[in-house]
Enzyme design. Sequence first.
Site: not given
Length: 271
Positions: A232, A237
């Site tokens: 997001q 990540s």
Amino acid sequence: MTPPLLPRLVEPFELQARLGEVRLLIVDMSRRETYLESHIPGAVNLDYAALVRAEPPAQGLLPDESRLSELFSALGLTPDSHVVAYDEEGGSRATRLVWTLDVLRHPTASLLNGGLLAWEHEGRPLESGERVPRRSDYRATIEPSLLADKEWILAHLHDPEIVLLDTRSPAEHQGTVLRAARGGHIPGAVNFDYVNAMDRARDLRLRDEHALRRELSDLGVTPDKEVVVYCQTHHRSSHTYFVLKHLGFPRVRAYPGSWSEWGNLPDTPIE
């Protein structure tokens, strides 16, 4: 280049043996109240918000070189510093710091495996209060080859040498949970929830390397490809970025704008 003090992924016993080293800079990415209550001896606290920049709709962008230079100078970072980052939430805040240092081509940055949770569970020393770093004069220079923006991804959507790796939850990937104007994922992206790399039975350390490689390979995420990770806001990540680099993947980029940008634009393709 000054040799590293510690491996890229550091176990608590390894870090404890190095406490007090002049070149060692331990950075606690936990919430401030957690840090003030207890932290690893010598650690300085860094607010996660200092590592991100917003340019709506995109959140989680990399700050510019001027801001990063000021941030890391205030932290006391020097080119010889070996940074060890940790947090209390499984490493996703700490890995955002490691990723940022990678983008600046800082040569030595490590993650404490299991973070504060593992350190505490093993009964290792803690201190309270605040450590004030000695200011340095750090000059940040961004290496663009480790970044992907919207235009870069659009230009490589059908490139067979590129793998887009969505590290959000399956529900977000499928579009049944919305955190932007539109749901779904970037066309062709495969899904690997970042928490799947954590071993819940071992204080959220990274899971077995062989198992991780096998699961990623089953998704088509292999070291011969260039991998672009996103979530997001490049919080989650960044953890997967670290995992891939730890597993020996040579070419890994991050898309900092992630779904906060892609999913809020009216004309970006989605699946």
